[in-house]
Design an enzyme around this catalytic site. Structure first.
Site, mmCIF file in Angstrom:
data_model
loop_
_atom_site.group_PDB
_atom_site.id
_atom_site.type_symbol
_atom_site.label_atom_id
_atom_site.label_comp_id
_atom_site.label_asym_id
_atom_site.label_seq_id
_atom_site.Cartn_x
_atom_site.Cartn_y
_atom_site.Cartn_z
ATOM 1 N N THR A 39 -9.478 22.563 48.337
ATOM 2 C CA THR A 39 -8.966 21.640 49.344
ATOM 3 C C THR A 39 -7.480 21.391 49.092
ATOM 4 O O THR A 39 -7.041 21.379 47.945
ATOM 5 C CB THR A 39 -9.737 20.311 49.270
ATOM 6 O OG1 THR A 39 -11.115 20.552 49.538
ATOM 7 C CG2 THR A 39 -9.211 19.294 50.275
ATOM 8 N N SER A 41 -3.098 21.378 50.726
ATOM 9 C CA SER A 41 -2.103 22.076 51.543
ATOM 10 C C SER A 41 -1.917 23.527 51.117
ATOM 11 O O SER A 41 -1.750 24.417 51.969
ATOM 12 C CB SER A 41 -0.768 21.332 51.493
ATOM 13 O OG SER A 41 -0.309 21.204 50.159
ATOM 14 N N THR A 42 -1.947 23.806 49.818
ATOM 15 C CA THR A 42 -1.775 25.189 49.363
ATOM 16 C C THR A 42 -2.979 26.025 49.765
ATOM 17 O O THR A 42 -2.843 27.184 50.170
ATOM 18 C CB THR A 42 -1.549 25.239 47.845
ATOM 19 O OG1 THR A 42 -0.520 24.324 47.490
ATOM 20 C CG2 THR A 42 -1.136 26.631 47.391
ATOM 21 N N ASP A 92 -8.324 27.546 44.514
ATOM 22 C CA ASP A 92 -7.995 26.146 44.765
ATOM 23 C C ASP A 92 -6.612 25.838 44.211
ATOM 24 O O ASP A 92 -6.068 26.591 43.394
ATOM 25 C CB ASP A 92 -9.048 25.234 44.117
ATOM 26 C CG ASP A 92 -9.075 23.833 44.720
ATOM 27 O OD1 ASP A 92 -8.275 23.545 45.636
ATOM 28 O OD2 ASP A 92 -9.908 23.020 44.276
ATOM 29 N N GLY A 106 -7.612 16.382 42.523
ATOM 30 C CA GLY A 106 -8.249 15.242 43.175
ATOM 31 C C GLY A 106 -7.336 14.421 44.042
ATOM 32 O O GLY A 106 -7.752 13.409 44.601
ATOM 33 N N GLY A 108 -6.470 15.070 46.898
ATOM 34 C CA GLY A 108 -7.065 15.084 48.232
ATOM 35 C C GLY A 108 -8.430 14.436 48.298
ATOM 36 O O GLY A 108 -9.043 14.395 49.377
ATOM 37 N N GLU A 114 -15.054 19.993 44.165
ATOM 38 C CA GLU A 114 -14.210 21.034 43.575
ATOM 39 C C GLU A 114 -14.687 21.398 42.172
ATOM 40 O O GLU A 114 -14.742 22.575 41.807
ATOM 41 C CB GLU A 114 -12.760 20.563 43.534
ATOM 42 C CG GLU A 114 -12.107 20.495 44.906
ATOM 43 C CD GLU A 114 -10.747 19.834 44.903
ATOM 44 O OE1 GLU A 114 -10.036 19.961 45.915
ATOM 45 O OE2 GLU A 114 -10.391 19.188 43.898
#
Length: 228
Positions: A39, A41-42, A92, A106, A108, A114
């Site tokens: 999860t 932006s990357t 990730d 974490g 996000g 995850e």
């Protein structure tokens, strides 16, 4: 004359580094792999790169509802982990990373899922920009997912250990829990602290990924990528 760099140009540069690391992670994906996908932006850049390669990956296990929506929009089937015999590779990002491949994750709010997907994966490839690479973890506040009724109990236990927990009030995780962001920590021994904090009653999981670190760290830079 001093050069003035706008916030927008800095954001654009950081975004370019994230995209480089995300696209470089495709080299670890083989046709027919079942992926785990994290999860953030990357990871969004990584899913965009997958969408540009239709057929490379047909199915994946997702770490959050937000990622599930992105994967489905890219035409990738999202599987329940209980239906999967093996996750070949997990991709990730991270909020902080060391060259020992220990991570804080974490930011996000998806740290529990995850951590589960990372534990199930044969290989964990972490994609970050070079601004996330640090010598010692802890400058980024450490997220801890907690059962709501235990939030203050856990906060007091953290304070007794020298941390300053702040309740992330706007966040309810996909599991229906709360997140405490712990400020003021320096973490020279991430494995030991991960084990210690996980034993506090009411803690669901801690955003330290040290007992199961990344296997590969792909770092986006101004000129390309570095692999650790």
């Amino acid at each position: 004359m001093n050069q003035i760099i706008s916030a927008g140009s800095k954001d654009s540069e950081a975004n370019a580094k994230k995209r480089r690391s995300a696209e470089a992670a495709l080299r670890y994906v083989e046709p027919g792999n079942v992926l785990g996908v994290g999860t953030g932006s990357t990871v969004g850049h990584f899913i965009a790169a997958l969408a540009a390669r239709p057929g490379l990956v047909r199915s994946a296990v997702s770490s959050s509802e937000a990622t599930t929506r992105l994967l489905q929009a890219a035409g990738i089937e999202v599987l329940d982990l209980n239906e999967v015999a093996a996750i070949h590779v997990y991709i990730d990002g991270a909020d902080e990373a060391t060259r020992a491949r220990h991570l804080i994750k974490g930011g996000g709010g998806a740290l529990t899922r995850e951590k589960i997907v990372a534990a199930a994966a044969q290989r964990f490839v972490c994609i970050v920009d070079d601004g996330k690479l640090v010598g010692t973890l802890g400058a980024f506040p450490l997220p801890i997912e907690v059962i709501p009724m235990a939030r203050e109990l856990v906060a007091r236990a953290i304070e007794a250990r020298g941390g300053r927990p702040v309740w992330r009030r706007e966040c309810v995780t996909d599991n229906g829990n709360h997140v405490l962001d712990v400020h003021g920590l320096s973490i020279p021994d991430p494995c030991a602290l991960e084990c210690e904090l996980n034993q506090i009653a009411g803690v669901v999981t801690v955003g330290l990924f040290a007992k199961r670190p990344a296997d590969v760290l792909v770092v986006g830079t101004a000129t390309g990528t570095e692999t650790i």
